[in-house]
Design a protein around this motif. Structure first.
Motif, PDB file in Angstrom:
ATOM      1  N   CYS A  50       1.526   5.360   1.505  1.00  0.00           N
ATOM      2  CA  CYS A  50       2.152   4.511   2.216  1.00  0.00           C
ATOM      3  C   CYS A  50       3.815   4.830   2.503  1.00  0.00           C
ATOM      4  N   HIS A  53      -4.720  -2.418   4.822  1.00  0.00           N
ATOM      5  CA  HIS A  53      -2.847  -2.182   4.464  1.00  0.00           C
ATOM      6  C   HIS A  53      -2.399  -2.325   5.608  1.00  0.00           C
ATOM      7  N   HIS A  62       1.517  -4.317   5.867  1.00  0.00           N
ATOM      8  CA  HIS A  62       1.761  -3.640   4.588  1.00  0.00           C
ATOM      9  C   HIS A  62       2.474  -4.436   3.333  1.00  0.00           C
ATOM     10  N   CYS A  89       5.925   1.916   3.577  1.00  0.00           N
ATOM     11  CA  CYS A  89       6.172   1.085   2.134  1.00  0.00           C
ATOM     12  C   CYS A  89       7.112   1.468   1.103  1.00  0.00           C
TER      13      CYS A  89
HETATM   14 ZN   LIG Z   1       2.660   0.187   3.522  1.00  0.00          ZN
END
Ligand SMILES: [Zn+2]
Length: 157
Positions: free
Chosen positions: A78, A43, A48, A81
């Motif tokens: 995350c 990721h 991302h 994000c």
């Molecule tokens: Zn992320």
């Protein structure tokens, strides 16, 4: 298939001109901490991005069955994000008072007045006193301030 003590994917690419790790990806159990760390690393390495990009990066070397839920779990936690995908908050507006909704009332029917001052203001080389008159109309949200040049009363006489 067993390769270097790892269980790998068999597949039909044995004769392809690809590196061995791309032809025979290593199986990783989906409930393991290793799978979680691999998804997190993929990721981050794809900047991302979402599920498709993570899968493409991960399938280069590893094979995790039922990885969709794990990707969703890792991406939802995350911090980067979450920061960029958060919706902007909106101010909650209270209901308007009834005075502001009565259009048939005269304009100055619900008006508050307040005089304040004096303030010392520099005018040319001298200092002068000035006052302010604050109008607070019920139908208008912002107060209106009117500058007075001297303290006086308005009379009809
Ligand atoms: Zn992320």
């Amino acid at each position: 298939m067993l390769m270097d003590d790892f269980i790998t994917v068999g597949g039909r690419l044995r004769r392809a001109a690809l590196p061995e790790e791309k032809k025979h990806q290593v199986f990783v159990p989906k409930r393991s901490e290793v799978a979680k760390l691999l998804v997190l690393e993929a990721h981050k390495s794809v900047g991302h991005m979402g599920r498709g990009a993570i899968l493409m990066d991960l399938w280069q070397r590893y094979w995790v069955l039922g990885i969709g839920a794990l990707i969703k779990n890792v991406v939802s936690k995350c911090v980067v994000c979450r920061r960029y995908n958060t919706k902007a908050s909106h101010q909650k507006m209270a209901t308007l008072p009834t005075e502001r909704l009565m259009s048939d009332k005269p304009v100055f029917d619900n008006t508050g007045l307040d005089m304040f001052g004096p303030f010392e203001i520099k005018q040319g080389r001298s200092m002068v006193k000035r006052y302010g008159l604050l109008f607070n109309f019920a139908w208008l949200q912002e107060p209106y301030i009117w500058r007075l040049f001297r303290q006086q009363t308005l009379t009809n006489a």
